[in-house]
Enzyme design. Structure first.
Site, short mmCIF file in Angstrom:
data_model
loop_
_atom_site.label_atom_id
_atom_site.label_comp_id
_atom_site.label_asym_id
_atom_site.label_seq_id
_atom_site.Cartn_x
_atom_site.Cartn_y
_atom_site.Cartn_z
N LYS A 176 0.74 -1.39 0.09
CA LYS A 176 0.02 0.04 -0.11
C LYS A 176 0.77 1.17 -0.13
O LYS A 176 0.63 2.24 -0.98
CB LYS A 176 -0.87 0.11 1.40
CG LYS A 176 -1.43 1.52 1.40
CD LYS A 176 -2.38 1.35 2.73
CE LYS A 176 -1.63 1.52 3.96
NZ LYS A 176 -1.39 2.85 4.31
N ASN A 177 1.91 1.40 0.89
CA ASN A 177 2.71 2.57 1.12
C ASN A 177 3.68 2.70 -0.01
O ASN A 177 4.60 3.70 -0.13
CB ASN A 177 3.27 2.52 2.42
CG ASN A 177 2.37 2.61 3.33
OD1 ASN A 177 1.13 2.90 3.21
ND2 ASN A 177 2.63 2.42 4.67
N CYS A 208 -4.50 12.49 12.90
CA CYS A 208 -5.24 11.34 12.97
C CYS A 208 -5.26 10.72 14.33
O CYS A 208 -4.39 11.40 15.35
CB CYS A 208 -4.95 10.45 12.10
SG CYS A 208 -3.32 9.70 12.16
N ARG A 249 0.58 14.87 12.62
CA ARG A 249 1.16 14.43 11.55
C ARG A 249 1.01 15.74 10.47
O ARG A 249 0.41 16.06 9.61
CB ARG A 249 0.11 13.55 10.73
CG ARG A 249 0.16 12.04 11.71
CD ARG A 249 -0.38 10.93 11.05
NE ARG A 249 0.21 10.63 10.05
CZ ARG A 249 0.05 9.24 9.19
NH1 ARG A 249 -1.24 9.00 9.68
NH2 ARG A 249 0.89 8.92 8.36
N ASP A 302 4.74 0.90 12.20
CA ASP A 302 3.45 0.38 11.93
C ASP A 302 3.44 -1.03 12.59
O ASP A 302 2.21 -1.69 12.55
CB ASP A 302 3.45 0.20 10.39
CG ASP A 302 3.24 1.61 9.94
OD1 ASP A 302 3.22 1.90 8.76
OD2 ASP A 302 2.91 2.66 10.63
N ARG A 348 -8.80 -0.50 4.97
CA ARG A 348 -7.82 0.47 4.45
C ARG A 348 -6.50 0.33 4.01
O ARG A 348 -5.69 0.46 3.05
CB ARG A 348 -7.74 2.15 5.09
CG ARG A 348 -8.97 2.88 5.06
CD ARG A 348 -8.56 3.99 6.09
NE ARG A 348 -7.42 4.85 5.31
CZ ARG A 348 -6.72 5.60 6.27
NH1 ARG A 348 -7.21 5.89 7.38
NH2 ARG A 348 -5.47 6.17 5.69
C1 EPZ Z 1 4.13 6.93 6.09
O1 EPZ Z 1 3.51 7.94 6.88
C2 EPZ Z 1 3.41 5.71 6.30
N1 EPZ Z 1 2.25 6.13 5.32
C3 EPZ Z 1 2.92 5.33 7.51
O2 EPZ Z 1 1.98 4.19 7.57
C4 EPZ Z 1 4.05 5.27 8.28
O3 EPZ Z 1 3.64 4.86 9.59
C5 EPZ Z 1 5.03 6.53 8.44
O4 EPZ Z 1 5.40 6.53 7.11
C6 EPZ Z 1 6.41 6.11 9.30
O5 EPZ Z 1 7.24 4.91 8.59
C7 EPZ Z 1 2.25 6.04 3.98
O6 EPZ Z 1 3.61 5.82 3.33
C8 EPZ Z 1 1.35 6.21 3.07
P1 EPZ Z 1 6.36 10.17 8.07
P2 EPZ Z 1 4.11 9.51 6.76
O7 EPZ Z 1 6.13 11.57 7.45
O8 EPZ Z 1 4.67 9.75 5.43
C9 EPZ Z 1 6.42 13.63 11.36
C10 EPZ Z 1 0.10 3.01 7.83
O9 EPZ Z 1 -0.56 2.57 8.66
N2 EPZ Z 1 6.26 14.78 10.32
O10 EPZ Z 1 7.38 9.58 8.02
O11 EPZ Z 1 3.12 10.52 6.97
C11 EPZ Z 1 5.17 13.03 11.74
O12 EPZ Z 1 4.35 13.82 12.37
C12 EPZ Z 1 0.73 4.36 7.86
O13 EPZ Z 1 0.33 2.43 6.76
C13 EPZ Z 1 6.40 16.05 10.57
O14 EPZ Z 1 6.52 16.50 11.71
O15 EPZ Z 1 4.94 9.67 7.91
C14 EPZ Z 1 5.56 11.80 12.30
O16 EPZ Z 1 5.86 12.13 13.76
C15 EPZ Z 1 0.43 4.95 9.38
N3 EPZ Z 1 6.18 17.01 9.54
C16 EPZ Z 1 7.10 11.55 11.62
O17 EPZ Z 1 7.56 12.85 11.11
C17 EPZ Z 1 6.07 16.47 8.13
O18 EPZ Z 1 5.91 17.44 7.47
C18 EPZ Z 1 7.02 10.73 10.58
O19 EPZ Z 1 6.17 10.84 9.63
C19 EPZ Z 1 5.92 15.16 7.93
C20 EPZ Z 1 6.03 14.48 9.23
#
Ligand code: EPZ
Length: 422
Positions: free
Chosen positions: A22-23, A116, A121, A307, A399
């Site tokens: 998915k990701n 969420c 996020r 995850d 999802r």
């Molecule tokens: C991706 O989310 C995945 N989703 C998430 O999987 C996964 O948990 C996450 O990466 C971490 O591995 C998809 O790929 C669609 P991040 P993403 O940006 O990209 C902070 C699932 O269940 N952050 O790496 O949103 C954020 O708040 C989902 O499949 C900022 O502060 O994760 C978090 O604390 C859940 N500012 C950390 O970084 C930003 O602009 C990591 O988030 C972006 C992120």
């Protein structure tokens, strides 16, 4: 609220096939916005999030078909630069459209995703990166507006404050079409899905190198051509079924997997005393006897994946002794612990740590799934528990897990789904 009723005292036994990631599919679909020729993506899982991304592509003018695990994206006559909030709020990953769409239309307006259940996020890393590329970014009425500059700097270096998966994907994809520029993204995320995206974009004529390392280098090109690409298997789905097997003292073989994408989980499982056999393209998990408690910290890849944190907690809830889980990626990813404690678990959460004092057995209860992965954790806890568990709000699950009920029933689970009352 939709419900899944799970019968307990069930051991998962048998064989299943891993679905596509998915990701990986979601950022690849977002990237097709920039490609004016037909693109064929294979091994695509049938998931609500994939459907949401497809409707966004259709909304902005692409013609998209999805059958037999294959998505075909045809160029559209006109592309419109805005994606309404009601689609973005359904799925945060749709925000990855804003950079690619601006590159094609000159501008893009996309609803700013909300938080969420696992955290606020924000998307500040995405926006700061686009600004470093020269985009003009404004926000109003809950929308983000991105406008491309008349020209791009020849050399651009942007260091991410944190190896954000989504921000790395957004910036890498956008940079692919910044013709004449050399862009370096430092402190990039190293997940396998980033490498999959790089391989897809390069198959379409992009010039990107460095995925899986902290430094990704992109040389912008004039345009990208169509291609046919098959995405990697879903490592989080595979990890979920491996953990479910161990939690239920079962024996399951998962075909079509990449064990090199799950090294951190596999070493933890071996440390716990679980049976693991790694094949060329399969993973076999089996119960070998009482498990040992462990200390785990979730980290960006190649660390233990956040995850799988809820799911391994469900396993450790009945492992004798004290295990400790530290969550280092999201600020609020223990929401499900109260639900596990309703089932008799003894887990104490303080800030980013969960202390798990193993109990003999959980007992079925009525619980609520706060998000995709926590939902899967509650299902696994229910399969291993005494009695029946009713899990509310399970639409999250569909999802992220393709044919979830079908695969679990294949492995012997007795589950019944009650959809939302219409
Ligand atoms: C991706 O989310 C995945 N989703 C998430 O999987 C996964 O948990 C996450 O990466 C971490 O591995 C998809 O790929 C669609 P991040 P993403 O940006 O990209 C902070 C699932 O269940 N952050 O790496 O949103 C954020 O708040 C989902 O499949 C900022 O502060 O994760 C978090 O604390 C859940 N500012 C950390 O970084 C930003 O602009 C990591 O988030 C972006 C992120």
């Amino acid at each position: 609220m939709s419900q899944l009723v799970v019968m307990g005292n069930t051991s998962l036994k048998g064989e299943i096939k891993a679905s596509g990631s998915k990701n990986s599919v979601l950022p690849i679909l977002a990237a097709t916005v920039m490609i004016e020729e037909p693109v064929v993506i294979k091994n695509v899982p049938e998931l609500r999030d994939v459907q949401t991304m497809i409707s966004i592509l259709q909304q902005i003018g692409k013609t998209v078909s999805f059958e037999n695990e294959t998505v075909t994206v045809m160029p559209g006559e006109i592309l419109v630069g805005n994606v309404p909030y009601e689609l973005v709020k359904k799925m945060r990953a749709s925000f990855n459209i804003i950079g690619p769409l601006a590159m094609i239309c000159g501008w893009a307006k996309v609803g700013k995703p909300g938080g969420c259940n696992i955290g606020q996020r924000p998307v500040d890393f995405h926006l700061k990166g686009l600004e470093a590329f020269g985009f003009r970014i404004t926000e109003e009425h809950g929308d983000v507006m991105a406008v491309i500059p008349n020209s791009f700097e020849k050399e651009i270096v942007y260091a991410l404050p944190f190896p954000s998966v989504g921000a790395t994907e957004q910036l890498m994809t956008t940079a692919a079409l910044m013709e004449g520029s050399k862009i370096t993204i430092e402190n990039a995320a190293r997940e396998p899905e980033i490498s999959d995206l790089q391989n897809f974009l390069n198959a379409c004529g992009a010039q990107i190198a460095g995925a899986s390392t902290p430094t990704i280098k992109i040389t912008g090109v004039r345009n990208l051509h169509g291609s046919e690409y098959s995405v990697i298997p879903d490592r989080i789905e595979t990890g979920t079924y491996l953990l479910g097997t161990i939690a239920t003292k079962g024996d399951v073989k998962i075909h079509g997997t990449r064990s090199d994408h799950l090294i951190s989980l596999l070493s933890i499982l071996e440390e716990m005393g679980a049976g693991i056999e790694k094949g060329q393209d399969y993973l076999h998990a089996f119960w070998k006897g009482p498990l040992k408690p462990v200390r785990i910290s979730s980290e960006p890849y190649p660390g233990f994946p956040t995850d799988l944190q809820p799911i391994i907690t469900a396993v450790l809830a009945t492992v004798e002794g004290t295990s400790v889980i530290e969550e280092n990626v999201f600020e609020n990813r223990f929401g499900y612990v109260d639900e596990l404690n309703r089932m008799g678990a003894r887990i104490k959460v303080s800030s980013s740590h969960a202390n798990i004092c193993g109990v003999d057995k959980l007992s079925g209860a009525e619980v609520v799934a706060p998000d995709i992965r926590a939902g899967a954790a509650l299902v696994i806890a229910g399969l291993a528990a005494d009695g029946e568990t009713i899990i509310n709000n399970v639409t999250h699950l569909f999802r992220g897990y393709e044919r979830f009920q079908e695969k679990l029933r294949t492995l012997g689970a007795k589950i019944t789904f009650y959809p939302d009352e219409e």
